[in-house]
Scaffold this motif. Structure first.
Motif, PDB file in Angstrom:
ATOM      1  N   LEU A 151      -5.173  10.891   8.466  1.00 27.73           N
ATOM      2  CA  LEU A 151      -4.474  10.258   7.598  1.00 27.73           C
ATOM      3  C   LEU A 151      -3.931   9.272   7.926  1.00 27.73           C
ATOM      4  CD1 LEU A 151      -3.639  11.060   3.806  1.00 27.73           C
ATOM      5  CD2 LEU A 151      -1.349  12.043   5.287  1.00 27.73           C
ATOM      6  N   TYR A 152      -3.494   8.850   8.930  1.00 32.05           N
ATOM      7  CA  TYR A 152      -2.755   7.732   9.517  1.00 32.05           C
ATOM      8  C   TYR A 152      -3.992   6.520   9.782  1.00 32.05           C
ATOM      9  CZ  TYR A 152      -0.892   3.734  12.100  1.00 32.05           C
ATOM     10  OH  TYR A 152      -0.356   2.889  12.223  1.00 32.05           O
ATOM     11  N   ALA A 153      -4.713   7.118  10.688  1.00 33.90           N
ATOM     12  CA  ALA A 153      -6.394   6.182  11.100  1.00 33.90           C
ATOM     13  C   ALA A 153      -6.966   6.356   9.365  1.00 33.90           C
ATOM     14  CB  ALA A 153      -7.219   7.827  11.837  1.00 33.90           C
ATOM     15  N   CYS A 154      -7.155   7.177   8.647  1.00 29.51           N
ATOM     16  CA  CYS A 154      -7.837   6.935   7.647  1.00 29.51           C
ATOM     17  C   CYS A 154      -7.439   5.704   6.801  1.00 29.51           C
ATOM     18  CB  CYS A 154      -8.663   7.591   6.478  1.00 29.51           C
ATOM     19  SG  CYS A 154      -9.634   9.273   7.228  1.00 29.51           S
ATOM     20  N   ALA A 155      -6.089   5.610   6.624  1.00 28.28           N
ATOM     21  CA  ALA A 155      -5.215   4.327   6.226  1.00 28.28           C
ATOM     22  C   ALA A 155      -4.999   3.287   6.558  1.00 28.28           C
ATOM     23  CB  ALA A 155      -3.639   5.229   5.435  1.00 28.28           C
ATOM     24  N   SER A 156      -5.214   2.966   7.944  1.00 25.02           N
ATOM     25  CA  SER A 156      -5.137   2.077   8.569  1.00 25.02           C
ATOM     26  C   SER A 156      -6.327   1.430   8.522  1.00 25.02           C
ATOM     27  CB  SER A 156      -5.090   2.687  10.185  1.00 25.02           C
ATOM     28  OG  SER A 156      -3.638   2.969  10.500  1.00 25.02           O
ATOM     29  N   ILE A 157      -7.556   1.886   8.533  1.00 26.26           N
ATOM     30  CA  ILE A 157      -8.840   1.275   8.487  1.00 26.26           C
ATOM     31  C   ILE A 157      -9.124   0.634   7.817  1.00 26.26           C
ATOM     32  CG2 ILE A 157     -11.236   2.266   8.721  1.00 26.26           C
ATOM     33  CD1 ILE A 157     -10.105   1.780  11.136  1.00 26.26           C
ATOM     34  N   GLU A 158      -8.679   1.958   5.746  1.00 25.22           N
ATOM     35  CA  GLU A 158      -8.956   1.867   4.702  1.00 25.22           C
ATOM     36  C   GLU A 158      -7.846  -0.540   3.831  1.00 25.22           C
ATOM     37  OE1 GLU A 158     -10.294   1.398   0.795  1.00 25.22           O
ATOM     38  OE2 GLU A 158     -10.456   2.938   2.281  1.00 25.22           O
ATOM     39  N   LYS A 159      -6.645  -0.113   5.207  1.00 30.98           N
ATOM     40  CA  LYS A 159      -6.222  -1.176   4.767  1.00 30.98           C
ATOM     41  C   LYS A 159      -6.364  -2.987   5.722  1.00 30.98           C
ATOM     42  CE  LYS A 159      -1.186  -3.202   5.966  1.00 30.98           C
ATOM     43  NZ  LYS A 159       0.071  -2.722   6.377  1.00 30.98           N
ATOM     44  N   ARG A 160      -7.157  -2.001   6.601  1.00 26.98           N
ATOM     45  CA  ARG A 160      -7.947  -3.764   7.314  1.00 26.98           C
ATOM     46  C   ARG A 160      -9.223  -3.949   6.459  1.00 26.98           C
ATOM     47  NH1 ARG A 160      -7.818  -2.773  13.383  1.00 26.98           N
ATOM     48  NH2 ARG A 160      -9.165  -4.827  13.154  1.00 26.98           N
ATOM     49  N   LEU A 161      -9.714  -3.051   5.751  1.00 29.15           N
ATOM     50  CA  LEU A 161     -11.102  -3.295   5.282  1.00 29.15           C
ATOM     51  C   LEU A 161     -10.936  -4.368   4.281  1.00 29.15           C
ATOM     52  CD1 LEU A 161     -13.250  -0.006   5.156  1.00 29.15           C
ATOM     53  CD2 LEU A 161     -13.598  -2.156   5.892  1.00 29.15           C
ATOM     54  N   LYS A 162      -9.569  -4.162   3.664  1.00 32.56           N
ATOM     55  CA  LYS A 162      -9.364  -4.697   1.824  1.00 32.56           C
ATOM     56  C   LYS A 162      -9.255  -7.085   3.274  1.00 32.56           C
ATOM     57  CE  LYS A 162      -6.697  -1.742   0.511  1.00 32.56           C
ATOM     58  NZ  LYS A 162      -7.501  -1.359  -0.468  1.00 32.56           N
ATOM     59  N   LEU A 163      -9.083  -7.102   4.037  1.00 28.11           N
ATOM     60  CA  LEU A 163      -9.252  -8.113   4.084  1.00 28.11           C
ATOM     61  C   LEU A 163      -9.845  -9.132   5.600  1.00 28.11           C
ATOM     62  CD1 LEU A 163      -5.613  -9.680   4.298  1.00 28.11           C
ATOM     63  CD2 LEU A 163      -6.854  -9.802   2.813  1.00 28.11           C
ATOM     64  N   ASP A 164     -10.812  -7.854   6.847  1.00 27.95           N
ATOM     65  CA  ASP A 164     -11.535  -7.974   7.739  1.00 27.95           C
ATOM     66  C   ASP A 164     -13.010  -7.846   7.018  1.00 27.95           C
ATOM     67  OD1 ASP A 164     -12.238  -7.786  10.054  1.00 27.95           O
ATOM     68  OD2 ASP A 164     -10.659  -6.758  11.568  1.00 27.95           O
ATOM     69  N   GLU A 165     -13.727  -9.519   7.557  1.00 25.90           N
ATOM     70  CA  GLU A 165     -14.481  -9.152   6.647  1.00 25.90           C
ATOM     71  C   GLU A 165     -16.046  -8.440   8.104  1.00 25.90           C
ATOM     72  OE1 GLU A 165     -15.947 -13.245   5.693  1.00 25.90           O
ATOM     73  OE2 GLU A 165     -14.479 -13.306   3.517  1.00 25.90           O
ATOM     74  N   GLU A 166     -15.288  -8.695   9.335  1.00 26.05           N
ATOM     75  CA  GLU A 166     -16.349  -8.318  10.758  1.00 26.05           C
ATOM     76  C   GLU A 166     -15.745  -6.960  10.113  1.00 26.05           C
ATOM     77  OE1 GLU A 166     -14.957 -10.590  13.808  1.00 26.05           O
ATOM     78  OE2 GLU A 166     -15.849 -12.846  13.015  1.00 26.05           O
TER      79      GLU A 166
ATOM     80  N   SER B 222       0.902  -1.072  -0.476  1.00 32.24           N
ATOM     81  CA  SER B 222       0.288  -0.110  -0.009  1.00 32.24           C
ATOM     82  C   SER B 222       0.773   1.183  -0.095  1.00 32.24           C
ATOM     83  CB  SER B 222      -0.749  -0.485   1.154  1.00 32.24           C
ATOM     84  OG  SER B 222       0.066   0.055   2.504  1.00 32.24           O
ATOM     85  N   SER B 223       0.768   2.735  -0.566  1.00 28.21           N
ATOM     86  CA  SER B 223       0.534   3.913   0.151  1.00 28.21           C
ATOM     87  C   SER B 223       1.157   3.822   1.163  1.00 28.21           C
ATOM     88  CB  SER B 223       0.726   4.658  -0.642  1.00 28.21           C
ATOM     89  OG  SER B 223      -0.804   5.216   0.248  1.00 28.21           O
ATOM     90  N   GLU B 224       0.723   3.609   1.697  1.00 27.24           N
ATOM     91  CA  GLU B 224       1.675   3.675   3.363  1.00 27.24           C
ATOM     92  C   GLU B 224       2.011   2.965   4.071  1.00 27.24           C
ATOM     93  OE1 GLU B 224       0.304   5.802   7.282  1.00 27.24           O
ATOM     94  OE2 GLU B 224      -0.390   5.784   5.664  1.00 27.24           O
ATOM     95  N   THR B 225       2.866   1.996   3.425  1.00 29.53           N
ATOM     96  CA  THR B 225       3.354   0.613   3.803  1.00 29.53           C
ATOM     97  C   THR B 225       4.644   1.429   3.079  1.00 29.53           C
ATOM     98  OG1 THR B 225       2.015  -0.976   3.504  1.00 29.53           O
ATOM     99  CG2 THR B 225       4.627  -1.354   3.667  1.00 29.53           C
ATOM    100  N   PHE B 226       4.507   1.984   1.809  1.00 29.25           N
ATOM    101  CA  PHE B 226       5.548   3.044   0.784  1.00 29.25           C
ATOM    102  C   PHE B 226       5.999   4.293   1.752  1.00 29.25           C
ATOM    103  CE2 PHE B 226       7.581   5.828  -1.617  1.00 29.25           C
ATOM    104  CZ  PHE B 226       8.236   4.663  -3.039  1.00 29.25           C
ATOM    105  N   THR B 227       5.103   4.782   2.245  1.00 28.79           N
ATOM    106  CA  THR B 227       5.368   6.018   3.094  1.00 28.79           C
ATOM    107  C   THR B 227       6.339   4.989   4.378  1.00 28.79           C
ATOM    108  OG1 THR B 227       3.670   7.006   2.204  1.00 28.79           O
ATOM    109  CG2 THR B 227       5.393   7.212   3.772  1.00 28.79           C
ATOM    110  N   ASN B 228       5.918   4.158   5.037  1.00 32.11           N
ATOM    111  CA  ASN B 228       6.811   3.571   6.353  1.00 32.11           C
ATOM    112  C   ASN B 228       7.970   3.355   5.764  1.00 32.11           C
ATOM    113  OD1 ASN B 228       4.505   4.931   7.910  1.00 32.11           O
ATOM    114  ND2 ASN B 228       3.679   2.589   8.018  1.00 32.11           N
ATOM    115  N   GLU B 229       8.239   2.498   4.550  1.00 30.50           N
ATOM    116  CA  GLU B 229       9.837   2.165   4.736  1.00 30.50           C
ATOM    117  C   GLU B 229      10.381   3.029   4.069  1.00 30.50           C
ATOM    118  OE1 GLU B 229      10.935  -1.232   2.499  1.00 30.50           O
ATOM    119  OE2 GLU B 229       8.771  -2.468   2.843  1.00 30.50           O
TER     120      GLU B 229
END
Length: 469
Positions: A437-452, A198-205
């Motif tokens: 910005l970080y909060a939105c990116a974190s939730i967006e990332k989790r949404l990809k795999l977290d059905e609940e 994700s772009s968030e991971t790219f930034t963190n790296e």
């Protein structure tokens, strides 16, 4: 309440909270009956009773939803009778891993094929999601063009459509499709180096390598990739140093005829805070959009997911759900998961009547979703769902029971109220825009795999739009 229990609850003692909870169960059982108590309350675990707040843990999100809808008033009244004061109640979902409120997506247990074993071996190295392949992607009118472009890129990476830019709304299959390109490239092109992040991971790296003064390692890692896949590129917005580094990475790869694949929720020229030179480069190749699935595609998706999850879903029920749940694929999956869980837990066969009962909050209807939504409305809805106060959201508290709802609220303020990151920061206690910005990116990332989590967000949105009390 006797003095010993009162002292225990003030100190957060485990024995005290257990005694209080047993008394609550006894009183509630008198009102709702033994069967309801055994089914919905006995599995609940009392965690702590401190600072006039009772913390409970439930097995999954379905339990929490049912308690909030049906038993919370009884629990509150009994607790007040026992303690002598009105206590707050916070309900937590049991986590599979420490630090998570929701368990990770469960995968079907079976003997993997050779191709799947090869993918699994490389998954940790390249970041690809193992079950997001072309074979599991349902093609319909809304994604047919994007699917054809993705397959063409996988056949000849770097030669056609470079970069490939896929855009569309939340939960329509962008992440699935670009992961499928990565898997197919590995299978057909052999030793190709594929990176998905994700772009968030790219930034963190980037930040991590800057801190260690090892930028050469960062450049080497990404600029030697044969296929670089960046998800949610819109989150590079406003990050000048990250955009600078990605600009040079893009140029290096493109000049070497290496494939670049990007996704976004917007067309390139609609992404605010993105440098013009990047925007221009994103338009060099092919831009493909994904539209919401039509009825036939939604039915096919439900049947495919039901087969994967081993849920007995009759065709008439899948047609009924697909007719009424129309927003995106994630809502379909979330609804199917909730329906399957309810059917299993209550030992009830899945019928149209059951689907209508369990998924009523996902069905179309209620107030117009085009109505204007305020930040305050979102905050109140989130607090109602998580049983916390608005003052907690805007405070400096960083405990898990507050931090996660705060992230959810910030994400929904961005999505539903259209609030800017600086505005969200201000409305949540004067926090910096990077926090939002970080909060939105974190939730967006989790949404990809977290059905609940998807189901939880859908529930909160229903509260926002008045489809649920």
């Amino acid at each position: 309440m006797n003095n010993s229990l009162l002292a225990a609850q003030r100190e957060g003692g485990g024995g005290g909270v257990q005694q209080v909870w047993e008394q609550v169960l006894a009183q509630v059982e008198e009102k709702v009956g033994r069967v309801t108590t055994e089914t919905w309350l006995k599995p609940v675990k009392p965690l702590a009773l401190r600072e006039e707040t009772l913390h409970l843990e439930v097995p999954n999100a379905l339990f929490r939803d049912w308690l909030l809808e049906n038993l919370l008033p009884h629990i509150r009244k009994s607790l007040e009778t026992i303690l002598g004061f009105a206590a707050q109640i916070v309900i937590h979902v049991a986590a599979k891993q420490q630090g998570e409120l929701f368990p990770s997506q469960r995968y079907e247990e079976r003997e993997p094929t050779k191709a799947e074993s090869a993918r699994a071996t490389n998954t940790k190295k390249n970041g690809l999601v193992s079950n997001y392949t072309f074979s599991s992607f349902i093609v319909g009118a809304g994604n047919q063009f994007a699917n054809a472009a993705a397959r063409a890129v996988a056949e000849h990476p770097g030669k056609h459509y470079n970069p490939l830019f896929i855009y569309g709304g939340v939960g329509l299959g962008k992440t699935h499709l670009i992961n499928a390109i990565g898997h197919e490239t590995i299978v057909k092109q052999g030793g190709k180096s594929v990176f998905y992040l994700s772009s968030e991971t790219f930034t963190n790296e980037l930040i991590a390598h800057l801190r260690r003064d090892r930028m050469d390692d960062f450049k080497t890692k990404f600029r030697q990739a044969d296929v670089l896949i960046i998800d949610d590129i819109q989150f590079l917005s406003g990050r000048e140093r990250t955009q600078e580094e990605f600009f040079h990475t893009f140029n290096t790869l493109h000049q070497a005829h290496k494939q670049i694949i990007l996704t976004s929720d917007k067309f390139p020229n609609e992404i605010e805070g993105l440098e013009e030179r990047l925007r221009n480069r994103f338009e060099w190749g092919l831009i493909a959009d994904i539209q919401p699935p039509d009825l036939e595609t939604r039915v096919a998706i439900l049947q495919k997911k039901a087969q994967q999850k081993k849920i007995q879903l009759p065709h008439d029920v899948s047609l009924f759900i697909a007719t009424h749940v129309t927003a995106n694929v994630r809502e379909l999956e979330g609804g199917l998961t909730k329906l399957g869980a309810y059917s299993t837990m209550t030992d009830t066969p899945i019928t149209i009547d059951l689907a209508q009962q369990v998924l009523q909050n996902l069905m179309r209807g209620g107030k117009d979703r085009d109505q204007e939504v305020s930040v305050e409305t979102v905050q109140k809805a989130v607090c109602k769902y998580f049983a916390i106060r608005v003052v907690d959201l805007t405070s400096k508290k960083r405990t898990q029971m507050v931090a996660f709802p705060r992230q959810v609220a910030m994400f929904l303020c961005r999505k539903l109220a259209g609030a800017s990151y600086p505005m969200i920061g201000v409305r949540f206690g004067g926090k910096d825009h990077t926090t939002a910005l970080y909060a939105c990116a974190s939730i967006e990332k989790r949404l990809k795999l977290d059905e609940e989590l998807r189901a939880v967000l859908a529930r909160i949105e229903n509260i926002v739009f008045g489809q649920e009390n």
